[in-house]
Design a protein around this motif. Structure first.
Motif, PDB file in Angstrom:
ATOM      1  N   ALA A  30       0.828  -1.211   0.000  1.00  0.00           N
ATOM      2  CA  ALA A  30       0.000   0.000   0.000  1.00  0.00           C
ATOM      3  C   ALA A  30       0.863   1.262   0.000  1.00  0.00           C
ATOM      4  O   ALA A  30       0.440   2.304  -0.504  1.00  0.00           O
ATOM      5  N   ALA A  31       2.078   1.167   0.537  1.00  0.00           N
ATOM      6  CA  ALA A  31       2.978   2.318   0.606  1.00  0.00           C
ATOM      7  C   ALA A  31       3.684   2.597  -0.723  1.00  0.00           C
ATOM      8  O   ALA A  31       4.304   3.653  -0.879  1.00  0.00           O
ATOM      9  N   LEU A  32       3.600   1.690  -1.688  1.00  0.00           N
ATOM     10  CA  LEU A  32       4.220   1.910  -2.993  1.00  0.00           C
ATOM     11  C   LEU A  32       3.563   3.097  -3.686  1.00  0.00           C
ATOM     12  O   LEU A  32       2.391   3.403  -3.444  1.00  0.00           O
ATOM     13  N   PRO A  33       4.302   3.764  -4.592  1.00  0.00           N
ATOM     14  CA  PRO A  33       3.692   4.889  -5.320  1.00  0.00           C
ATOM     15  C   PRO A  33       2.589   4.399  -6.265  1.00  0.00           C
ATOM     16  O   PRO A  33       2.638   3.256  -6.734  1.00  0.00           O
ATOM     17  N   PRO A  34       1.616   5.262  -6.544  1.00  0.00           N
ATOM     18  CA  PRO A  34       0.547   4.851  -7.454  1.00  0.00           C
ATOM     19  C   PRO A  34       1.078   4.594  -8.861  1.00  0.00           C
ATOM     20  O   PRO A  34       2.095   5.154  -9.260  1.00  0.00           O
ATOM     21  N   TYR A  88      -3.019  -5.017  -8.348  1.00  0.00           N
ATOM     22  CA  TYR A  88      -3.046  -3.820  -7.507  1.00  0.00           C
ATOM     23  C   TYR A  88      -2.262  -2.755  -8.262  1.00  0.00           C
ATOM     24  O   TYR A  88      -1.097  -2.948  -8.596  1.00  0.00           O
ATOM     25  N   MET A  89      -2.914  -1.637  -8.559  1.00  0.00           N
ATOM     26  CA  MET A  89      -2.349  -0.621  -9.432  1.00  0.00           C
ATOM     27  C   MET A  89      -1.355   0.278  -8.680  1.00  0.00           C
ATOM     28  O   MET A  89      -1.656   1.417  -8.323  1.00  0.00           O
ATOM     29  N   LYS A  90      -0.173  -0.256  -8.478  1.00  0.00           N
ATOM     30  CA  LYS A  90       0.931   0.464  -7.855  1.00  0.00           C
ATOM     31  C   LYS A  90       2.127   0.391  -8.786  1.00  0.00           C
ATOM     32  O   LYS A  90       2.108  -0.298  -9.797  1.00  0.00           O
ATOM     33  N   SER A  91       3.164   1.132  -8.464  1.00  0.00           N
ATOM     34  CA  SER A  91       4.379   1.098  -9.271  1.00  0.00           C
ATOM     35  C   SER A  91       5.502   0.501  -8.429  1.00  0.00           C
ATOM     36  O   SER A  91       5.942   1.131  -7.476  1.00  0.00           O
ATOM     37  N   PRO A  92       5.902  -0.737  -8.744  1.00  0.00           N
ATOM     38  CA  PRO A  92       5.454  -1.615  -9.817  1.00  0.00           C
ATOM     39  C   PRO A  92       4.107  -2.267  -9.479  1.00  0.00           C
ATOM     40  O   PRO A  92       3.703  -2.323  -8.318  1.00  0.00           O
ATOM     41  N   PHE A  93       3.428  -2.783 -10.536  1.00  0.00           N
ATOM     42  CA  PHE A  93       2.164  -3.483 -10.340  1.00  0.00           C
ATOM     43  C   PHE A  93       2.358  -4.643  -9.371  1.00  0.00           C
ATOM     44  O   PHE A  93       3.400  -5.283  -9.364  1.00  0.00           O
ATOM     45  N   ILE A 123      -7.701  -1.413  -7.962  1.00  0.00           N
ATOM     46  CA  ILE A 123      -7.449  -2.783  -8.391  1.00  0.00           C
ATOM     47  C   ILE A 123      -8.035  -2.973  -9.791  1.00  0.00           C
ATOM     48  O   ILE A 123      -9.170  -2.553 -10.045  1.00  0.00           O
ATOM     49  N   ARG A 124      -7.261  -3.592 -10.674  1.00  0.00           N
ATOM     50  CA  ARG A 124      -7.750  -3.909 -12.022  1.00  0.00           C
ATOM     51  C   ARG A 124      -8.032  -5.408 -12.109  1.00  0.00           C
ATOM     52  O   ARG A 124      -7.176  -6.226 -11.778  1.00  0.00           O
ATOM     53  N   VAL A 125      -9.227  -5.744 -12.548  1.00  0.00           N
ATOM     54  CA  VAL A 125      -9.627  -7.138 -12.732  1.00  0.00           C
ATOM     55  C   VAL A 125      -9.798  -7.377 -14.229  1.00  0.00           C
ATOM     56  O   VAL A 125     -10.467  -6.599 -14.919  1.00  0.00           O
TER      57      VAL A 125
END
Length: 145
Positions: A30-34, A88-93, A123-125
């Motif tokens: 959750a702490a990762l960048p978007p 989970y849409m973070k960078s990295p995914f 979140i992408r499904v």
């Protein structure tokens, strides 16, 4: 001896009924960048429908909660459960699919007692049907402290 068997059986039943939460997203993730870029999905499609059933989209919820997504095939096509991908849409995914493996079926995703840290989570499904048509849907989960 009989009392011991009854006690053991009732204890086993009680333990099986306890709701144990399972991690869906960790605090570190959750702490990762978007994720950068657009999260738009395609318009009208003949691919399967993806609908967030629980929790209600963009409505704050307390963790743990039941994470439920429904899939609806169109026409005579069938949902291909092996094609489901949850990211989970973070960078990295962050690929959440392995955590949800046992909760995925042709009907959707039914993951009980999802443990998610507070915040807004995108979140992408992705799912395909038996005719190879693919649908992507972006879901937002809002989790309170």
């Amino acid at each position: 001896m009989k009392f011991t068997k009854v006690l053991f059986a009732s204890l086993a039943l009680t333990v099986s009924q306890l709701a144990i939460s399972a991690p869906l997203i960790s605090a570190k993730e959750a702490a990762l960048p978007p994720a950068a870029g657009s999260l738009a999905t395609r318009g009208i499609s003949r691919g399967p429908a993806i609908k967030l059933a629980s929790p209600e989209a963009d409505t704050p919820v307390a963790a743990p909660f039941d994470f439920k997504v429904n899939f609806e095939a169109r026409g005579d096509a069938k949902i291909d459960p092996s094609s489901v991908k949850v990211v989970y849409m973070k960078s990295p995914f962050v690929d959440l699919t392995p955590r949800l493996k046992n909760a995925i079926s042709a009907n959707g995703i039914d993951f009980a007692k999802a443990d998610v840290p507070p915040g807004t989570h995108t979140i992408r499904v992705t799912v395909k049907d038996s005719e190879g048509r693919e649908t992507n849907s972006v879901l937002n989960l809002v989790v309170n402290k």
